[in-house]
Design a protein around this motif. Structure first.
Motif, PDB file in Angstrom:
ATOM      1  N   THR A  49       0.819  -1.212   0.000  1.00  0.00           N
ATOM      2  CA  THR A  49       0.000   0.000   0.000  1.00  0.00           C
ATOM      3  C   THR A  49       0.854   1.264   0.000  1.00  0.00           C
ATOM      4  OG1 THR A  49      -0.132  -0.137   2.418  1.00  0.00           O
ATOM      5  CG2 THR A  49      -1.959  -1.076   1.168  1.00  0.00           C
ATOM      6  N   ALA A  50       2.138   1.137   0.328  1.00  0.00           N
ATOM      7  CA  ALA A  50       3.033   2.297   0.311  1.00  0.00           C
ATOM      8  C   ALA A  50       3.081   2.946  -1.070  1.00  0.00           C
ATOM      9  CB  ALA A  50       4.434   1.891   0.753  1.00  0.00           C
ATOM     10  N   GLU A  51       2.779   2.156  -2.112  1.00  0.00           N
ATOM     11  CA  GLU A  51       2.762   2.699  -3.467  1.00  0.00           C
ATOM     12  C   GLU A  51       1.671   3.756  -3.637  1.00  0.00           C
ATOM     13  OE1 GLU A  51       2.504  -0.358  -6.376  1.00  0.00           O
ATOM     14  OE2 GLU A  51       4.189  -1.509  -5.582  1.00  0.00           O
ATOM     15  N   CYS A  52       0.642   3.694  -2.806  1.00  0.00           N
ATOM     16  CA  CYS A  52      -0.468   4.646  -2.891  1.00  0.00           C
ATOM     17  C   CYS A  52      -0.389   5.708  -1.789  1.00  0.00           C
ATOM     18  CB  CYS A  52      -1.802   3.918  -2.796  1.00  0.00           C
ATOM     19  SG  CYS A  52      -2.146   2.847  -4.206  1.00  0.00           S
ATOM     20  N   ALA A  53       0.757   5.791  -1.115  1.00  0.00           N
ATOM     21  CA  ALA A  53       0.893   6.697   0.027  1.00  0.00           C
ATOM     22  C   ALA A  53       0.595   8.141  -0.352  1.00  0.00           C
ATOM     23  CB  ALA A  53       2.300   6.586   0.617  1.00  0.00           C
ATOM     24  N   GLU A  54       1.034   8.557  -1.532  1.00  0.00           N
ATOM     25  CA  GLU A  54       0.801   9.947  -1.938  1.00  0.00           C
ATOM     26  C   GLU A  54      -0.700  10.236  -2.017  1.00  0.00           C
ATOM     27  OE1 GLU A  54       2.024  13.099  -5.507  1.00  0.00           O
ATOM     28  OE2 GLU A  54       2.839  11.051  -5.495  1.00  0.00           O
ATOM     29  N   SER A  55      -1.474   9.286  -2.564  1.00  0.00           N
ATOM     30  CA  SER A  55      -2.930   9.472  -2.644  1.00  0.00           C
ATOM     31  C   SER A  55      -3.551   9.548  -1.256  1.00  0.00           C
ATOM     32  CB  SER A  55      -3.568   8.314  -3.426  1.00  0.00           C
ATOM     33  OG  SER A  55      -3.160   8.318  -4.768  1.00  0.00           O
ATOM     34  N   PHE A  56      -3.080   8.675  -0.335  1.00  0.00           N
ATOM     35  CA  PHE A  56      -3.624   8.691   1.026  1.00  0.00           C
ATOM     36  C   PHE A  56      -3.385  10.053   1.697  1.00  0.00           C
ATOM     37  CE2 PHE A  56      -2.452   3.902   1.226  1.00  0.00           C
ATOM     38  CZ  PHE A  56      -3.524   3.592   0.414  1.00  0.00           C
ATOM     39  N   ILE A  57      -2.188  10.592   1.494  1.00  0.00           N
ATOM     40  CA  ILE A  57      -1.839  11.862   2.133  1.00  0.00           C
ATOM     41  C   ILE A  57      -2.632  13.011   1.522  1.00  0.00           C
ATOM     42  CG2 ILE A  57       0.056  13.509   2.442  1.00  0.00           C
ATOM     43  CD1 ILE A  57       1.908  11.059   2.790  1.00  0.00           C
ATOM     44  N   ILE A  58      -2.858  12.958   0.211  1.00  0.00           N
ATOM     45  CA  ILE A  58      -3.699  13.969  -0.436  1.00  0.00           C
ATOM     46  C   ILE A  58      -5.116  13.918   0.128  1.00  0.00           C
ATOM     47  CG2 ILE A  58      -4.825  14.592  -2.620  1.00  0.00           C
ATOM     48  CD1 ILE A  58      -2.215  13.776  -4.032  1.00  0.00           C
ATOM     49  N   GLN A  59      -5.629  12.702   0.332  1.00  0.00           N
ATOM     50  CA  GLN A  59      -6.964  12.551   0.918  1.00  0.00           C
ATOM     51  C   GLN A  59      -7.002  13.135   2.330  1.00  0.00           C
ATOM     52  OE1 GLN A  59      -7.471   8.325   0.650  1.00  0.00           O
ATOM     53  NE2 GLN A  59      -7.596   8.347  -1.589  1.00  0.00           N
ATOM     54  N   ASP A  60      -5.974  12.828   3.121  1.00  0.00           N
ATOM     55  CA  ASP A  60      -5.904  13.388   4.479  1.00  0.00           C
ATOM     56  C   ASP A  60      -5.987  14.909   4.432  1.00  0.00           C
ATOM     57  OD1 ASP A  60      -5.529  10.817   5.421  1.00  0.00           O
ATOM     58  OD2 ASP A  60      -3.348  11.027   5.639  1.00  0.00           O
ATOM     59  N   GLN A  61      -5.239  15.507   3.515  1.00  0.00           N
ATOM     60  CA  GLN A  61      -5.192  16.967   3.438  1.00  0.00           C
ATOM     61  C   GLN A  61      -6.533  17.542   3.014  1.00  0.00           C
ATOM     62  OE1 GLN A  61      -2.316  18.514   4.570  1.00  0.00           O
ATOM     63  NE2 GLN A  61      -3.780  20.215   4.666  1.00  0.00           N
ATOM     64  N   GLN A  62      -7.239  16.822   2.140  1.00  0.00           N
ATOM     65  CA  GLN A  62      -8.564  17.284   1.726  1.00  0.00           C
ATOM     66  C   GLN A  62      -9.523  17.307   2.917  1.00  0.00           C
ATOM     67  OE1 GLN A  62      -9.336  14.507  -1.514  1.00  0.00           O
ATOM     68  NE2 GLN A  62      -9.106  16.140  -3.016  1.00  0.00           N
ATOM     69  N   VAL A  63      -9.426  16.299   3.760  1.00  0.00           N
ATOM     70  CA  VAL A  63     -10.276  16.250   4.956  1.00  0.00           C
ATOM     71  C   VAL A  63      -9.923  17.392   5.902  1.00  0.00           C
ATOM     72  CG1 VAL A  63     -10.831  14.891   7.024  1.00  0.00           C
ATOM     73  CG2 VAL A  63     -10.684  13.768   4.789  1.00  0.00           C
ATOM     74  N   ILE A  64      -8.628  17.620   6.084  1.00  0.00           N
ATOM     75  CA  ILE A  64      -8.167  18.691   6.973  1.00  0.00           C
ATOM     76  C   ILE A  64      -8.591  20.058   6.439  1.00  0.00           C
ATOM     77  CG2 ILE A  64      -6.098  19.867   7.830  1.00  0.00           C
ATOM     78  CD1 ILE A  64      -4.768  17.038   7.899  1.00  0.00           C
ATOM     79  N   ASP A  65      -8.415  20.285   5.133  1.00  0.00           N
ATOM     80  CA  ASP A  65      -8.730  21.590   4.543  1.00  0.00           C
ATOM     81  C   ASP A  65     -10.235  21.866   4.530  1.00  0.00           C
ATOM     82  OD1 ASP A  65      -6.048  22.021   4.116  1.00  0.00           O
ATOM     83  OD2 ASP A  65      -6.088  21.448   2.001  1.00  0.00           O
TER      84      ASP A  65
END
Length: 222
Positions: A49-65
């Motif tokens: 799943t580390a291959e999709c880490a960038e997508s996960f972090i983008i999702q986190d930021q969308q929730v935060i923003d």
């Protein structure tokens, strides 16, 4: 509390660094102990799943923003080599002053559950009288509608609300090809429109079916 709840649970700070993860999440992500997740990001996990880490972090930021909850369908191979499908929810994590300090995530593995079907039938039943609701029954049996691999994939993504442009990118085919598959699906289900196709597919139990071919590529769909 997280240790008592079913499914995968945990939280990350504003930089998407894990602050906690429960035992179930630790098991599927491949750490020796679930608390070993603490201090890591998704890039640092011993899992494909580390291959999709960038997508996960983008999702986190969308929730935060946005300060809004987000639901995500995730299909990935995990540390034991097995592919799994989860429905994850990411929620803003707030302190006592209501400042967002990160995200809280929870995930339920989709096995024999029929989340889409249940929602579909609840929507159908909501407009009925109490007498009708009392006698409302669920018939989730398949009607022997046979789909090929690509038709199954297109229908699966349609049921999750994806547009032809998105489906074409995921399946690496043209938008026109996707539209042609939708027409074929409408013929097989005898549907007069795409919305009717979705209703009929859910009526016939396809909401709980994940095509096997989808379980060979990683997917994270908001």
């Amino acid at each position: 509390m997280f240790s008592q709840l079913p499914g995968c649970w945990g939280c990350k700070d504003n930089d998407s660094v894990f602050v906690f993860a429960n035992k179930e999440y630790g098991n599927i992500i491949g750490v020796d102990h679930h608390l070993d997740c603490i201090g890591r990001t998704d890039f640092d996990m011993p899992s494909p799943t580390a291959e999709c880490a960038e997508s996960f972090i983008i999702q986190d930021q969308q929730v935060i923003d946005s300060g809004q909850r987000m639901k995500i369908l995730d299909i990935h191979p995990y540390s034991d080599g097995n592919w799994r499908a989860h429905l994850f929810t990411k929620t803003p994590w707030k302190d006592d002053d209501q400042n967002i300090i990160g995200t809280i995530f929870s995930g339920i593995e989709l096995k024999d559950t029929a989340i889409l079907e249940v929602g579909h039938w609840i929507c159908r039943a909501a407009g009925l009288s109490k007498e009708s609701q009392a006698s409302f029954s669920l018939d989730l049996s398949h009607h022997h509608i046979v789909l090929n691999t690509r038709e199954s994939e297109v229908l699966f993504l349609l049921l999750y609300g994806k547009k032809p442009q998105y489906i074409s990118r995921v399946l690496n085919v043209s938008v026109k090809t996707v539209e042609n598959y939708v027409l074929k699906l409408r013929e097989k289900f005898n549907a007069n429109s795409k919305n009717e196709l979705i209703d009929l597919a859910l009526d016939n139990g396809f909401g709980s079916h994940i095509p096997e071919s989808m379980l060979n590529r990683q997917l994270s769909v908001i």
